[in-house]
Motif scaffolding. Structure first.
Motif, short mmCIF file in Angstrom:
data_model
loop_
_atom_site.label_atom_id
_atom_site.label_comp_id
_atom_site.label_asym_id
_atom_site.label_seq_id
_atom_site.Cartn_x
_atom_site.Cartn_y
_atom_site.Cartn_z
N PRO A 35 0.81 -1.24 -0.05
CA PRO A 35 0.25 0.08 0.03
C PRO A 35 0.88 1.12 -0.13
CG PRO A 35 -1.11 -1.49 1.51
CD PRO A 35 0.40 -2.19 0.98
N VAL A 36 1.84 1.36 0.61
CA VAL A 36 3.08 2.53 0.57
C VAL A 36 3.55 2.67 -0.72
CG1 VAL A 36 5.12 3.48 1.40
CG2 VAL A 36 3.65 2.25 2.99
N SER A 45 5.43 11.59 -5.07
CA SER A 45 6.07 11.69 -3.61
C SER A 45 5.05 12.13 -2.61
CB SER A 45 7.16 12.85 -3.86
OG SER A 45 6.91 14.16 -3.94
N ALA A 46 5.48 11.86 -1.41
CA ALA A 46 4.26 12.13 -0.23
C ALA A 46 4.99 12.35 1.04
CB ALA A 46 3.29 11.21 -0.32
N ARG A 47 4.36 13.17 1.74
CA ARG A 47 4.93 13.28 3.18
C ARG A 47 4.37 12.06 3.99
NH1 ARG A 47 5.04 19.68 4.35
NH2 ARG A 47 6.36 19.07 6.01
N TYR A 48 5.16 12.10 5.28
CA TYR A 48 4.68 10.99 6.03
C TYR A 48 3.06 11.16 6.37
CZ TYR A 48 4.22 8.08 10.33
OH TYR A 48 3.90 7.07 11.08
N SER A 49 2.69 12.30 6.84
CA SER A 49 1.16 12.47 7.33
C SER A 49 0.46 12.40 5.85
CB SER A 49 1.07 13.99 7.49
OG SER A 49 1.53 14.90 6.62
N GLU A 50 0.69 12.68 4.70
CA GLU A 50 -0.17 12.28 3.57
C GLU A 50 -0.44 10.71 3.58
OE1 GLU A 50 1.15 15.82 0.74
OE2 GLU A 50 2.21 14.13 0.55
N LEU A 51 0.56 10.16 3.69
CA LEU A 51 0.77 8.55 3.56
C LEU A 51 -0.35 8.12 4.53
CD1 LEU A 51 4.46 7.77 2.69
CD2 LEU A 51 2.37 7.37 1.40
N ARG A 53 -2.56 9.37 6.23
CA ARG A 53 -4.16 9.63 6.16
C ARG A 53 -4.67 8.73 4.76
NH1 ARG A 53 -2.47 15.01 6.60
NH2 ARG A 53 -2.43 15.28 4.41
N SER A 54 -3.91 8.72 3.72
CA SER A 54 -4.30 7.84 2.77
C SER A 54 -4.30 6.27 2.96
CB SER A 54 -3.71 8.33 1.41
OG SER A 54 -2.22 7.88 1.59
N VAL A 122 -13.68 -1.06 -0.32
CA VAL A 122 -13.53 -0.39 0.77
C VAL A 122 -12.45 0.69 0.89
CG1 VAL A 122 -13.72 -0.37 3.27
CG2 VAL A 122 -14.87 -2.10 2.04
N ASP A 123 -12.87 1.89 0.73
CA ASP A 123 -11.79 2.88 0.69
C ASP A 123 -10.56 2.69 0.02
OD1 ASP A 123 -10.51 4.60 3.60
OD2 ASP A 123 -11.52 5.39 1.90
N SER A 124 -10.54 2.20 -1.30
CA SER A 124 -9.73 1.61 -2.35
C SER A 124 -9.46 2.78 -3.25
CB SER A 124 -10.28 0.54 -3.17
OG SER A 124 -9.26 0.17 -4.22
N PRO A 125 -8.15 3.19 -3.15
CA PRO A 125 -7.51 4.16 -4.06
C PRO A 125 -7.67 3.68 -5.62
CG PRO A 125 -5.76 3.24 -3.30
CD PRO A 125 -6.79 2.51 -2.54
N ALA A 126 -8.04 4.68 -6.52
CA ALA A 126 -8.31 4.40 -7.84
C ALA A 126 -7.09 3.88 -8.60
CB ALA A 126 -8.53 5.57 -8.69
N ARG A 127 -7.10 3.24 -9.49
CA ARG A 127 -6.07 2.52 -10.19
C ARG A 127 -5.31 3.75 -11.28
NH1 ARG A 127 -7.24 -0.74 -14.42
NH2 ARG A 127 -5.36 -0.88 -15.68
N PRO A 128 -4.11 3.92 -11.12
CA PRO A 128 -3.63 4.81 -11.90
C PRO A 128 -3.31 4.25 -13.31
CG PRO A 128 -2.12 4.37 -10.25
CD PRO A 128 -3.17 3.61 -9.87
N HIS A 129 -3.25 4.92 -14.61
CA HIS A 129 -3.00 4.46 -15.72
C HIS A 129 -1.65 4.61 -15.73
CE1 HIS A 129 -7.25 4.07 -16.93
NE2 HIS A 129 -7.15 5.54 -16.41
N ILE A 130 -1.07 3.35 -16.38
CA ILE A 130 0.50 3.35 -16.52
C ILE A 130 0.89 3.84 -17.91
CG2 ILE A 130 2.78 1.65 -16.52
CD1 ILE A 130 1.10 0.23 -14.41
#
Length: 130
Positions: A35-36, A45-51, A53-54, A122-130
């Motif tokens: 998940p990370v 890129s993401a900050r710790y707090s963004e990770l 929360r997400s 449940v709370d699943s992030p969208a799949r990004p397009h590669i």
């Protein structure tokens, strides 16, 4: 492609040839590592707090552990900026990004299994397009 059981050599304690799948799962198989990596892929890129929360359900201790382990394996990079207050961002390395096509296929496989089983996301992030 076959994998034989990697057994410890009783005489010297060295590890016999290991199955590549088992080896890969030892690198990425902990509950929060994928998940990370998926979230870092989506955000670049993401900050710790963004990770925090997400990623639903991760504790501070487990997120910190996953980030350290992924960094130690060369899959993510920790970048600290000299600022007040201090700012740290995490991103995928080239080695980590090389796993994304496989994760994308795993995502598709998971979607198909959810359809078969009638499960709901449940709370699943969208799949990004590669």
């Amino acid at each position: 492609m076959s994998c034989e059981n990697g057994k410890n050599d009783a005489e010297n304690g060295s590890r016999a040839a290991e199955c590549p799948v088992v080896y890969a799962l030892r690198i990425i198989g902990q509950k929060w590592r994928l998940p990370v990596m998926w979230h870092l892929y989506q955000r670049k890129s993401a900050r710790y707090s963004e990770l925090k929360r997400s990623i639903n359900g991760v504790t501070n201790m487990m997120l910190t552990k996953a980030l350290r382990e992924l960094e130690a394996r060369g899959l993510i990079e920790r970048r600290q900026y000299e600022a007040v207050p201090p700012r740290v961002e995490y991103s995928l390395t080239a080695r980590g990004a090389s796993l994304i096509p496989t994760l994308d296929e795993l995502y598709k496989w998971g979607e198909e299994q959810m359809r078969i089983d009638g499960a709901q996301r449940v709370d699943s992030p969208a799949r990004p397009h590669i």
